[in-house]
Every structure is written in structure tokens, then in C-alpha cells.
Scaffold this motif. Structure first.
Motif, mmCIF file in Angstrom:
data_model
loop_
_atom_site.group_PDB
_atom_site.id
_atom_site.type_symbol
_atom_site.label_atom_id
_atom_site.label_comp_id
_atom_site.label_asym_id
_atom_site.label_seq_id
_atom_site.Cartn_x
_atom_site.Cartn_y
_atom_site.Cartn_z
ATOM 1 N N SER A 105 0.836 -1.202 0.000
ATOM 2 C CA SER A 105 0.000 0.000 0.000
ATOM 3 C C SER A 105 0.870 1.251 0.000
ATOM 4 O O SER A 105 0.534 2.257 -0.626
ATOM 5 N N LEU A 163 -2.195 -4.488 -7.708
ATOM 6 C CA LEU A 163 -1.855 -4.904 -6.351
ATOM 7 C C LEU A 163 -2.630 -6.170 -6.005
ATOM 8 O O LEU A 163 -3.816 -6.283 -6.327
ATOM 9 N N TYR A 176 -3.462 -8.554 -2.638
ATOM 10 C CA TYR A 176 -3.407 -8.698 -1.181
ATOM 11 C C TYR A 176 -3.808 -10.123 -0.806
ATOM 12 O O TYR A 176 -4.871 -10.602 -1.214
ATOM 13 N N ALA A 216 -4.559 -3.704 4.742
ATOM 14 C CA ALA A 216 -4.702 -2.732 3.652
ATOM 15 C C ALA A 216 -5.144 -1.416 4.271
ATOM 16 O O ALA A 216 -6.292 -0.992 4.122
ATOM 17 N N TRP A 262 -4.046 1.430 -3.097
ATOM 18 C CA TRP A 262 -5.241 0.740 -3.593
ATOM 19 C C TRP A 262 -6.345 1.715 -4.015
ATOM 20 O O TRP A 262 -7.300 1.312 -4.675
ATOM 21 N N LYS A 271 -4.836 2.066 -7.826
ATOM 22 C CA LYS A 271 -4.374 0.919 -8.601
ATOM 23 C C LYS A 271 -5.394 -0.223 -8.528
ATOM 24 O O LYS A 271 -5.999 -0.457 -7.468
ATOM 25 N N SER A 315 -6.930 -3.621 -7.755
ATOM 26 C CA SER A 315 -6.534 -4.468 -6.625
ATOM 27 C C SER A 315 -7.306 -5.777 -6.597
ATOM 28 O O SER A 315 -8.479 -5.835 -6.977
ATOM 29 N N TYR A 368 -7.841 -9.381 -3.951
ATOM 30 C CA TYR A 368 -7.719 -9.790 -2.544
ATOM 31 C C TYR A 368 -8.112 -11.256 -2.398
ATOM 32 O O TYR A 368 -9.154 -11.680 -2.909
ATOM 33 N N ALA A 381 -11.889 -4.452 -4.301
ATOM 34 C CA ALA A 381 -10.985 -5.424 -4.912
ATOM 35 C C ALA A 381 -11.751 -6.562 -5.569
ATOM 36 O O ALA A 381 -12.854 -6.924 -5.141
#
Length: 258
Positions: A104, A115, A117, A122, A196, A199, A201, A203, A226
Motif C-alpha cells: 500500500s 496490487l 493482497y 490494507a 489501492w 491501482k 486491486s 484480494y 478489490a
């Protein structure tokens, strides 16, 4: 009047075409990702990604797994930045657990295209993440954390039962042997950036996580909008479900998984 309407229609068509072109360009930029920088979490090292890496390299990606000192967020961010500086072109940045803080913090780098995760923190910029996490259930691993000389580790029983739940026993023993102590104030570090927000994202929620509350993970994934998957996994999904984690990274890179 007909000419006016024709002009408006042409202008609208051009605007639509422009927006479509931008969206297409964004998709193309993400699809062109050739690199992945993997960032490990607390009480672990770069080898925690070992079972994920072969899937990524087989897909043609250049992969770097960093070795965080786990001494401060600033130190870890600097370490990950050095790894990011070694690659050229669009790059997926993936972080497990605590490393969500790191990705992050540095994910606004222009070469970061996405990204990922993995059961990860986050935080928003400047957010007191410990205060946020306190709104969710305290997980069993907490009772096994021990502190010595300014660094913390997880006691063996808690590591095997709660931190590495779902991981084969022999593998869990190895992970315990290589666990990396973390500075006791590591989790107090606050990010200055929340990449985030800007960008794309992804998860991966671990539904049987005994280290980080699955409900907290769902909250974070929802907050960042996400693309989310839920895995029947403990905290170490990158070890117990490496293909699923690799597939998520490949999706973020715009590369079809096999």
C-alpha cells in the motif's frame, strides 16, 4: 439543425471512442505486466512464496521475492522499493499479511500495474490500523506471541496450530524453523499512501484464518473494491493453496492461468 445534431452525434461518438480507447489502453497496460514483486509478511521470509513462484515463472513472469528486515515499515518499504527498481515495465506487487502495509505504501510507483493482497492488511493513508482491527475478533494466534529483546516471535504450539493451520505438518515445522522475528513496534507504523485507491486491486480472503480475522479481510477487500476470492484456507494460503494464489496474481497481470 440537422447539421447541428450530426455534429453532436459525431462529438459524442468521438468522446465514447476516446473513453473506450483509454479503458482499452488500461487493460493493455495491465495485460503487459511482465514482472511480479512478492512481499512476505511477519514471522516469515521470502521463502514463504516458494510454492507460488514456479507457477508464475512458468507463465513467463520475472519474479522477485524480497527479504524484509521486519524492523520498521520504513525499512521494509525501502527494501521492497529496491526490488521494484530492479525490474522494467508493468509490475504486479503482491503482499501477504503485514506486507499489505508495504505494498500500500509503495504501490503508487508508476511501474506498478496492479496490487494483490493475500490475507493482508490494507490500511488507508495515516490510518491507525490496530484501532481498526480491534473492531473485529481477536484471533487465537495472539496468545502465542512472545517478546524478547525488542522482537517478537510466535511460540511453536501457536505457530503450528494457528499461524500455519491447514499446512502439512512437515512443511509447518520448516516454516516455524525459519520464522523471522519482528520488531515489537512494527505494527504501529502508519502508511503515508494507500495505493489501492488508484491501482487495480485483488484480494484473497482466508476463510479459516486464525491469525487475521476473515471478517476484517472481507471489510478491507470491500473497502478497496478489490476483485476478491475466498479460499478454504488458514493464514498461509500462499503455502497451502499456491496455485489459487498464483492464479489470482496471473489474473492481476492479465495472463490467463492454466
Amino acid at each position: 439543425m440537422k447539421a447541428l445534431f450530426s455534429g453532436l452525434a459525431l462529438a459524442c461518438g468521438l468522446m465514447f471512442s476516446t473513453h473506450a480507447s483509454v479503458a482499452s489502453a488500461q487493460e493493455t497496460a495491465r495485460a503487459e505486466a511482465k514482472n511480479v514483486v512478492l512481499v512476505h509478511g511477519a514471522w516469515a521470509d521470502g521463502s514463504s512464496w516458494s510454492d507460488v513462484i514456479p507457477y508464475l515463472t512458468a507463465a513467463g513472469l520475472n519474479v522477485i521475492s524480497v527479504q524484509n528486515p521486519l524492523t520498521s515499515l520504513q525499512d521494509d518499504a525501502a527494501t521492497a522499493k529496491r526490488a521494484l527498481a530492479l525490474v522494467n515495465g508493468p509490475t504486479v506487487l503482491a503482499g501477504h499479511s503485514y506486507a499489505g502495509n508495504v505494498i500500500s505504501e509503495i504501490g503508487d510507483d508508476p511501474k506498478v500495474s496492479a496490487l494483490v493482497y493475500v490475507a493482508a492488511r490494507a490500511p488507508d493513508a495515516g490510518e491507525d490500523f490496530n484501532a481498526l482491527a480491534s473492531r473485529f475478533p481477536t484471533m487465537p494466534v495472539r496468545a502465542g506471541i512472545e517478546t524478547h529483546n525488542g522482537f517478537s516471535t510466535i511460540a511453536k504450539d501457536a505457530f503450528l496450530k494457528f499461524f500455519a493451520n491447514g499446512v502439512p505438518a512437515e512443511k509447518a515445522q520448516t516454516l516455524f524453523a525459519v520464522q523471522q522475528p519482528v520488531a515489537t513496534d512494527l505494527f504501529a507504523g502508519k502508511t503515508t499512501t494507500a495505493a489501492w485507491h488508484t491501482k487495480p486491486s485483488w484480494y484473497a480472503v482466508s476463510k479459516d484464518d486464525q491469525t487475521t480475522s476473515p471478517d476484517l479481510q472481507r471489510f478491507l477487500a470491500n473497502r478497496m473494491h478489490a476483485t476478491t476470492v475466498e479460499l478454504d484456507s488458514g493464514h498461509l494460503s500462499l503455502v497451502s493453496h499456491p496455485k489459487e494464489i498464483a492464479d489470482l496474481i496471473l489474473e492481476a497481470a492479465g495472463i490467463p492461468s492454466h
